[in-house]
Design an enzyme around this catalytic site. Structure first.
Site, PDB file in Angstrom:
ATOM      1  N   ASN A 143       0.869  -1.171   0.000  1.00 42.81           N
ATOM      2  CA  ASN A 143       0.000   0.000   0.000  1.00 42.81           C
ATOM      3  C   ASN A 143       0.911   1.227   0.000  1.00 42.81           C
ATOM      4  O   ASN A 143       1.497   1.559   1.021  1.00 42.81           O
ATOM      5  CB  ASN A 143      -0.897  -0.027   1.249  1.00 42.81           C
ATOM      6  CG  ASN A 143      -1.740   1.225   1.369  1.00 42.81           C
ATOM      7  OD1 ASN A 143      -1.773   2.055   0.464  1.00 42.81           O
ATOM      8  ND2 ASN A 143      -2.419   1.370   2.500  1.00 42.81           N
TER       9      ASN A 143
ATOM     10  N   LYS B 192       0.147   4.232  -0.301  1.00 44.74           N
ATOM     11  CA  LYS B 192      -0.506   5.414   0.288  1.00 44.74           C
ATOM     12  C   LYS B 192      -0.293   6.640  -0.622  1.00 44.74           C
ATOM     13  O   LYS B 192      -0.258   6.488  -1.841  1.00 44.74           O
ATOM     14  CB  LYS B 192      -0.015   5.621   1.721  1.00 44.74           C
ATOM     15  CG  LYS B 192      -0.207   4.345   2.568  1.00 44.74           C
ATOM     16  CD  LYS B 192       0.012   4.531   4.034  1.00 44.74           C
ATOM     17  CE  LYS B 192      -0.200   3.194   4.754  1.00 44.74           C
ATOM     18  NZ  LYS B 192      -0.067   3.295   6.209  1.00 44.74           N
TER      19      LYS B 192
ATOM     20  N   HIS C 185      -9.521   1.316   5.007  1.00 42.03           N
ATOM     21  CA  HIS C 185      -8.234   1.471   5.708  1.00 42.03           C
ATOM     22  C   HIS C 185      -8.433   2.402   6.918  1.00 42.03           C
ATOM     23  O   HIS C 185      -9.232   3.329   6.860  1.00 42.03           O
ATOM     24  CB  HIS C 185      -7.189   2.041   4.744  1.00 42.03           C
ATOM     25  CG  HIS C 185      -5.803   1.980   5.305  1.00 42.03           C
ATOM     26  ND1 HIS C 185      -5.330   2.894   6.212  1.00 42.03           N
ATOM     27  CD2 HIS C 185      -4.808   1.079   5.114  1.00 42.03           C
ATOM     28  CE1 HIS C 185      -4.086   2.561   6.546  1.00 42.03           C
ATOM     29  NE2 HIS C 185      -3.750   1.463   5.905  1.00 42.03           N
TER      30      HIS C 185
ATOM     31  N   GLU D 127      -6.784   4.781   7.974  1.00 43.71           N
ATOM     32  CA  GLU D 127      -6.579   6.202   7.677  1.00 43.71           C
ATOM     33  C   GLU D 127      -7.830   6.800   7.050  1.00 43.71           C
ATOM     34  O   GLU D 127      -8.156   7.966   7.279  1.00 43.71           O
ATOM     35  CB  GLU D 127      -5.340   6.365   6.770  1.00 43.71           C
ATOM     36  CG  GLU D 127      -4.060   6.119   7.561  1.00 43.71           C
ATOM     37  CD  GLU D 127      -2.922   5.499   6.772  1.00 43.71           C
ATOM     38  OE1 GLU D 127      -2.955   5.531   5.532  1.00 43.71           O
ATOM     39  OE2 GLU D 127      -1.984   4.970   7.414  1.00 43.71           O
TER      40      GLU D 127
ATOM     41  N   GLU E 181      -5.070  -4.785  10.710  1.00 41.85           N
ATOM     42  CA  GLU E 181      -4.031  -3.774  10.890  1.00 41.85           C
ATOM     43  C   GLU E 181      -4.271  -3.029  12.199  1.00 41.85           C
ATOM     44  O   GLU E 181      -5.073  -2.077  12.234  1.00 41.85           O
ATOM     45  CB  GLU E 181      -4.071  -2.768   9.731  1.00 41.85           C
ATOM     46  CG  GLU E 181      -3.856  -3.364   8.365  1.00 41.85           C
ATOM     47  CD  GLU E 181      -3.323  -2.329   7.381  1.00 41.85           C
ATOM     48  OE1 GLU E 181      -2.239  -2.559   6.851  1.00 41.85           O
ATOM     49  OE2 GLU E 181      -3.972  -1.285   7.181  1.00 41.85           O
TER      50      GLU E 181
ATOM     51  N   GLY F 217       2.885   2.432  10.821  1.00 42.38           N
ATOM     52  CA  GLY F 217       3.832   3.538  10.656  1.00 42.38           C
ATOM     53  C   GLY F 217       4.565   3.925  11.924  1.00 42.38           C
ATOM     54  O   GLY F 217       5.231   4.946  11.980  1.00 42.38           O
TER      55      GLY F 217
ATOM     56  N   SER G 179       3.780  -1.998  10.351  1.00 35.48           N
ATOM     57  CA  SER G 179       5.239  -2.078  10.534  1.00 35.48           C
ATOM     58  C   SER G 179       5.804  -3.453  10.186  1.00 35.48           C
ATOM     59  O   SER G 179       6.745  -3.933  10.830  1.00 35.48           O
ATOM     60  CB  SER G 179       5.635  -1.672  11.958  1.00 35.48           C
ATOM     61  OG  SER G 179       5.265  -0.333  12.209  1.00 35.48           O
TER      62      SER G 179
HETATM   63  P1  13P Z   1       3.206   0.439   7.706  1.00 34.74           P
HETATM   64  O1  13P Z   1       3.721  -0.830   7.104  1.00 34.74           O
HETATM   65  O2  13P Z   1       3.923   1.664   7.240  1.00 34.74           O
HETATM   66  O3  13P Z   1       3.100   0.355   9.202  1.00 34.74           O
HETATM   67  O4  13P Z   1       1.691   0.633   7.158  1.00 34.74           O
HETATM   68  C1  13P Z   1       0.806  -0.416   7.236  1.00 34.74           C
HETATM   69  C2  13P Z   1      -0.423  -0.065   6.498  1.00 34.74           C
HETATM   70  O5  13P Z   1      -1.172   0.811   6.891  1.00 34.74           O
HETATM   71  C3  13P Z   1      -0.701  -0.773   5.241  1.00 34.74           C
HETATM   72  O6  13P Z   1      -1.974  -0.529   4.799  1.00 34.74           O
END
Ligand code: 13P
Length: 251
Positions: free
Chosen positions: A9, A11, A95, A97, A167, A173, A213
């Site tokens: 992803n 983003k 997601h 976010e 997740e 992150g 992560s």
């Molecule tokens: P990270 O791998 O940067 O923690 O992000 C995970 C994520 O949100 C994938 O959709």
């Protein structure tokens, strides 16, 4: 036996030129990867370019969101037709976010899930608890509601197509990964909910990715857990070497 699925992803990262470079670098190593399903999810603006790069390979392309509507006056939205025109096969939905910053609700996400399946796109439903929820001991109740509402009224037969991504928000992150035991526990819990909703066959078939992560150093242990069927990778998917190494950990 469920085939592992590793998705990057990206983003809101990568210009078209950067995306093409990254996709080409990943393609060098993974073009013919049969053991694991590999999916690249660039921003909308780079979907076409990345689709072109991977067109003759086993690598698939996914979008990071999709409208619940077919067409019409929805400024800024992207429809299933538009995605399919760019050879998109997967779409990440719900997601954390998008739940957090754009106030997407379970009801709305469920509508998108049904639309994606109806149009032969493979949705990746994201669920996961925030830190305060985990600390309050409410992880299971929150994740259960997201799973039940997000997958509401979806028939058992669709579970071979759809993917669930667990997740934990506190691990996204932050560099903090859920331990493989913590992740396995929630994955098994989610599979149990699916079994209760639509039966054992669908529960055995559905793939559940871990995200938060995930990196080459922890991917092997996470992917070795019985109910972890892949990864949804953020930061470590922005660089070819680390993404390829995570995929290789899944083989
Ligand atoms: P990270 O791998 O940067 O923690 O992000 C995970 C994520 O949100 C994938 O959709």
């Amino acid at each position: 036996m469920r085939k592992k699925i590793i998705a990057g992803n990206w983003k809101m990262n990568k210009t078209v030129q950067d995306a093409v470079e990254l996709a080409n670098a990943i393609k060098l190593d993974l073009a013919g990867c049969k053991e694991v399903d590999v999916v690249l999810c660039p921003p909308f603006t780079a979907l076409k370019a990345v689709s072109d790069v991977v067109s003759e390979t086993l690598i698939s392309v996914g979008a990071q969101n999709m409208s619940s509507e077919d067409d019409g006056a929805y400024t800024g939205e992207i429809s299933h037709t538009m995605l399919k025109e760019l050879f998109v096969r997967y779409v990440i939905l719900g997601h954390s976010e998008r739940r957090e910053y754009y106030k997407e609700t379970d009801l709305w996400i469920n509508k998108k899930m049904k639309k994606a399946l109806e149009k032969n796109l493979r949705p990746i439903l994201c669920v996961g608890e925030k830190l305060e929820v985990r600390e309050a001991g409410e992880t299971e109740s929150v994740v259960e509601e997201q799973v039940r509402e997000g997958l509401k009224d979806i028939p058992a037969a669709a579970y071979t197509e759809l993917v669930i991504a667990y997740e934990p928000v506190w691990a996204i992150g932050t560099g903090k990964t859920a331990s493989s035991e913590q992740a396995q526990e929630v994955h098994a819990f989610i599979r149990g909910i699916v079994k209760d909703m639509v039966g054992k066959d669908a529960a055995d078939a559905v793939r559940i990715q871990y995200g938060g992560s995930m990196k080459p150093a922890n991917a092997g242990e996470l992917l070795a857990q019985p109910d972890i069927d892949g990864g949804l990778i953020g930061g470590a998917a922005l660089e070819a070497r680390s993404f390829v190494d995570i995929v290789k950990a899944g083989i």
